[in-house]
Write a protein that holds these residues in place. Structure first.
Motif, PDB file in Angstrom:
ATOM      1  N   THR A  46       0.859  -1.106   0.154  1.00  0.00           N
ATOM      2  CA  THR A  46      -0.131  -0.161  -0.071  1.00  0.00           C
ATOM      3  C   THR A  46       0.787   1.220  -0.015  1.00  0.00           C
ATOM      4  O   THR A  46       0.506   2.123  -0.692  1.00  0.00           O
ATOM      5  N   ASN A  47       1.944   1.276   0.898  1.00  0.00           N
ATOM      6  CA  ASN A  47       2.814   2.269   0.760  1.00  0.00           C
ATOM      7  C   ASN A  47       3.270   2.816  -0.375  1.00  0.00           C
ATOM      8  O   ASN A  47       3.549   3.941  -1.085  1.00  0.00           O
ATOM      9  N   LEU A  50       0.896   4.219  -2.908  1.00  0.00           N
ATOM     10  CA  LEU A  50       0.752   5.688  -2.743  1.00  0.00           C
ATOM     11  C   LEU A  50       1.769   6.273  -3.098  1.00  0.00           C
ATOM     12  O   LEU A  50       1.444   7.519  -3.627  1.00  0.00           O
ATOM     13  N   THR A  51       3.101   6.120  -2.931  1.00  0.00           N
ATOM     14  CA  THR A  51       4.056   6.736  -3.179  1.00  0.00           C
ATOM     15  C   THR A  51       4.204   7.075  -4.631  1.00  0.00           C
ATOM     16  O   THR A  51       4.391   8.107  -5.176  1.00  0.00           O
ATOM     17  N   VAL A  52       3.991   5.946  -5.473  1.00  0.00           N
ATOM     18  CA  VAL A  52       4.316   6.031  -6.916  1.00  0.00           C
ATOM     19  C   VAL A  52       2.768   6.788  -7.419  1.00  0.00           C
ATOM     20  O   VAL A  52       2.917   7.633  -8.347  1.00  0.00           O
ATOM     21  N   GLU A  53       1.775   6.579  -6.842  1.00  0.00           N
ATOM     22  CA  GLU A  53       0.489   7.439  -7.103  1.00  0.00           C
ATOM     23  C   GLU A  53       0.796   8.858  -7.094  1.00  0.00           C
ATOM     24  O   GLU A  53       0.260   9.777  -8.115  1.00  0.00           O
ATOM     25  N   SER A  54       1.679   9.372  -5.909  1.00  0.00           N
ATOM     26  CA  SER A  54       1.864  10.888  -5.807  1.00  0.00           C
ATOM     27  C   SER A  54       2.757  11.220  -6.903  1.00  0.00           C
ATOM     28  O   SER A  54       2.642  12.260  -7.553  1.00  0.00           O
ATOM     29  N   ILE A  99       7.048  13.979  -1.607  1.00  0.00           N
ATOM     30  CA  ILE A  99       6.035  14.567  -0.795  1.00  0.00           C
ATOM     31  C   ILE A  99       5.001  13.486  -0.447  1.00  0.00           C
ATOM     32  O   ILE A  99       4.331  13.489   0.541  1.00  0.00           O
ATOM     33  N   GLY A 100       5.048  12.583  -1.371  1.00  0.00           N
ATOM     34  CA  GLY A 100       3.680  11.344  -1.016  1.00  0.00           C
ATOM     35  C   GLY A 100       4.366  10.296  -0.619  1.00  0.00           C
ATOM     36  O   GLY A 100       3.485   9.188  -0.166  1.00  0.00           O
ATOM     37  N   ALA A 101       5.559  10.272  -0.309  1.00  0.00           N
ATOM     38  CA  ALA A 101       6.169   9.007   0.333  1.00  0.00           C
ATOM     39  C   ALA A 101       5.529   8.538   1.455  1.00  0.00           C
ATOM     40  O   ALA A 101       5.354   9.051   2.603  1.00  0.00           O
ATOM     41  N   ARG A 102       5.425   7.055   1.473  1.00  0.00           N
ATOM     42  CA  ARG A 102       4.762   6.484   2.795  1.00  0.00           C
ATOM     43  C   ARG A 102       5.367   5.268   3.038  1.00  0.00           C
ATOM     44  O   ARG A 102       6.067   4.528   2.457  1.00  0.00           O
ATOM     45  N   GLU A 298       5.584   4.924  14.495  1.00  0.00           N
ATOM     46  CA  GLU A 298       6.347   5.290  13.280  1.00  0.00           C
ATOM     47  C   GLU A 298       6.159   6.665  12.959  1.00  0.00           C
ATOM     48  O   GLU A 298       4.866   7.119  13.141  1.00  0.00           O
ATOM     49  N   VAL A 299       7.131   7.431  12.777  1.00  0.00           N
ATOM     50  CA  VAL A 299       6.905   8.987  12.675  1.00  0.00           C
ATOM     51  C   VAL A 299       7.380   9.419  11.407  1.00  0.00           C
ATOM     52  O   VAL A 299       8.358   8.789  11.021  1.00  0.00           O
ATOM     53  N   ILE A 300       6.606  10.181  10.375  1.00  0.00           N
ATOM     54  CA  ILE A 300       6.932  10.400   9.155  1.00  0.00           C
ATOM     55  C   ILE A 300       6.562  11.849   9.039  1.00  0.00           C
ATOM     56  O   ILE A 300       5.413  12.206   9.360  1.00  0.00           O
ATOM     57  N   TYR A 301       7.397  12.788   8.314  1.00  0.00           N
ATOM     58  CA  TYR A 301       6.940  13.901   8.115  1.00  0.00           C
ATOM     59  C   TYR A 301       7.850  14.804   6.930  1.00  0.00           C
ATOM     60  O   TYR A 301       9.048  14.318   6.752  1.00  0.00           O
TER      61      TYR A 301
END
Length: 601
Positions: A46-47, A50-54, A99-102, A298-301
């Protein structure tokens, strides 16, 4: 079937992104199912999707922009004039992925794409479009992604990337030939991953991130040749291929497996994905064994910061946690880390620069480092979780430490329903309590709740209108009691909390308290302007007096970054001296829009 580009140009990038998105869409559930490292949280597919979708959306936006410009001309544009350059397309791809990396693997994939963009965009309008450029781009991708990982290990997505680059480097021919060589090298390395990482061998799977990268490279082959290689193997076939190529995969052989994958330079001591181990681990500890229990969050920003500040940030986050990956450059970075103190990880970002799009996920019991035997252990859903929208980084850490999965509402950028649905999925629970914490998000939250219900999640929406009401609701949350009882208690606590905020007027306006001018200090109670003043502290005192006139036992203050430093002490003193038996609690909210949030229970 999309048009097959004959050269490495903007159309090739667009086609590749589209095909990669389709491939990951088909493989998403399979990749999620084999996700056991570094955390068995079942979301790698899923991650990556979503990354490639962005990335795809960013490339499409660049094409749309050029087509609009061409359409605005006199209708005599030459062929290709309405098309972006290769440099435009690859930069958009890399930025969109960043900017969309998950998640861990999505963040690494973003850096792989950025590494390719650095080579392919070199020269601007005259960027190279030949096979040699593709070979160099794949090499730069593997190297830059490895550099972004704090403690890499063998047998993961970066091992697969290195094998792809090595194989591509030895290929002679056109772009299609180079792409196919990279794909074949990556596929061979993927099959070998269980011999290099014991956790994969115990679960009987290949690396999930590497599996996703093979799908992306298969899409690159199809981009140049029009033929789709066999990227979508069934899991059983992958296991058969492992057994045929390398013999029986056992924990013993995996623990001993320091042997590099085919095409990987043995001189690179630690290629691979983010490691969960300190550098000074005892020699008798298996290299690839996850820490017992794992980290809590898990922290992402995203982070706007200078290179020197990011260097210090890496060191600080490395001491706080593990699975650290920091990717990006040119002032914009994507930060991913697993920690026990989510607030400290966010505060480190605040000290380094400007963090935003903060996502904090609480790993439920059984989510992380699940032990397995011969087969992949099913990932158990938590029984109940809380998903909350929060207006600032400080509150995001506070809510996360209380066990909530958070969605950051940036000033002027409220989250869409899709972000809330994504947060519900990340919470991975059978029952979810949703706290929108904003009256304007009521319909958005309702739409997200309805979508989540169609996916089999029981969702209760508590109509909190402020983050202080959400704090009150969390304070009485008890996952162990019946769902309905918990929701009633949380709703009651939120409803019994009156809320207010202190902000600065941006323009002249009519209000219920009269006409305000730009720069006036406004005290809003329950969403309506009740006090207009010139001094922040005095206005806050007036607001608290009005609220406590109706009674109360607790005052909650949430300070924004722009609030005066001494205001908390002044307001605490005011409450203590004026209202007997009323307690005050103070939190730091970060960049929350309002100078001050006030709650009275």
């Amino acid at each position: 079937m999309p048009q097959v580009p004959q050269t490495l140009d903007a159309l090739a990038v667009r086609t590749w992104c589209g095909l990669a998105l389709e491939a990951l869409g088909r493989a998403r559930e399979e990749i999620d199912a084999i996700n056991v490292y570094p955390v068995a949280d079942g979301d790698t597919g899923t991650n990556l999707y979503l990354t490639v979708e962005s990335a795809t959306a960013a490339v499409e936006a660049v094409f749309a922009g050029h087509e609009t410009v061409a359409d605005a001309g006199d209708g005599r544009a030459s062929a290709g004039e309405g098309r972006p350059t290769l440099a435009d397309a690859v930069r958009a791809m890399a930025h969109g992925a960043l900017i969309g990396a998950r998640g861990n693997s999505g963040t690494i994939l973003a850096q792989l794409l950025r590494g390719m963009a650095l080579v392919l965009a070199a020269g601007g309008e005259s960027a190279r479009t030949d096979a040699e450029a593709l070979r160099l781009a794949l090499r730069q991708a593997a190297d830059s992604a490895r550099d972004a990982v704090a403690h890499p290990v063998e047998g993961t997505v970066l091992t697969v990337a290195s094998a792809a680059a090595e194989a591509a480097g030895g290929a002679e021919g056109d772009c299609g030939t180079v792409a196919r060589a990279a794909y074949e090298g990556a596929r061979a390395a993927l099959v070998a991953t269980p011999r290099q990482l014991a956790v994969l061998a115990r679960a009987g799977v290949v690396d999930a991130g590497g599996r996703g990268l093979v799908a992306v490279l298969a899409a690159l082959v199809e981009t140049f040749t029009g033929e789709s290689p066999r990227a979508g193997w069934a899991l059983g076939e992958v296991h058969t291929r492992v057994a045929m190529a390398a013999g029986p995969v056992t924990e013993a052989t995996a623990d001993a497996g320091a042997r590099p994958a085919p095409g990987v330079d043995a001189g690179h001591a630690d290629p691979g994905c983010a490691d969960d181990r300190p550098d000074d681990r005892p020699d008798d500890r298996p290299d690839d064994r996850p820490d017992d229990g794992g980290r809590a969050f898990e922290v992402i920003y995203l982070l706007e910061a200078q290179d020197t500040a990011v260097t210090r940030l890496r060191d600080r986050l490395d001491r706080l946690g593990d699975s650290l990956v920091v990717v990006g450059g040119d002032g914009l970075w994507n930060v991913h880390v697993h920690v026990d103190d989510a607030g400290a990880a966010v505060e480190a970002g605040v000290e380094a620069g400007r963090p935003h799009r903060i996502r904090i996920t609480h790993f439920g019991l059984g989510d992380a480092h699940t032990a397995g035997a011969a087969g992949l252990p099913p990932r158990e859903r938590a029984q109940r979780a809380v998903v909350a929208v929060v207006p600032g980084e400080g509150l995001a850490g506070l809510y996360a430490e209380a066990g909530a999965t958070t969605v950051l509402a940036r000033p002027g950028e409220p989250p869409a329903s899709g972000e809330l649905v994504d947060a519900v999925r990340r919470a991975h629970a059978r029952e979810v309590v949703l706290l929108p914490n904003d009256a304007d998000l009521r319909h958005t939250a309702a739409a997200a709740a309805e979508q989540a219900r169609t996916e089999g999640v029981r969702v209760a929406l508590i109509p909190t209108r402020s983050a202080v009401q959400g704090i009150a609701a969390l304070a009485v949350h008890e996952p162990g009691r019946r769902f309905d009882e918990d929701v009633v208690a949380m709703t009651s606590a939120a409803g019994a909390t009156r809320y207010a905020e202190v902000a600065v007027a941006e323009r002249q306006s009519w209000t219920m308290a009269g006409i305000c001018q730009a720069g006036d200090v406004l005290g809003l109670i329950e969403g309506d302007v009740a006090v207009i003043g010139a001094d922040i502290a005095a206005t806050a005192e007036a607001v608290i007096d009005r609220m406590l006139a109706a009674g109360g036992e607790m005052v909650t203050l949430v300070l924004g970054d722009e609030a005066p430093g001494a205001i908390a002490a002044r307001l605490e003193s005011r409450v203590r001296e004026t209202y007997l038996a009323v307690d005050t609690v103070v939190y730091r909210g970060g960049r929350q829009g309002a100078l001050l949030l006030i709650g009275v229970e």
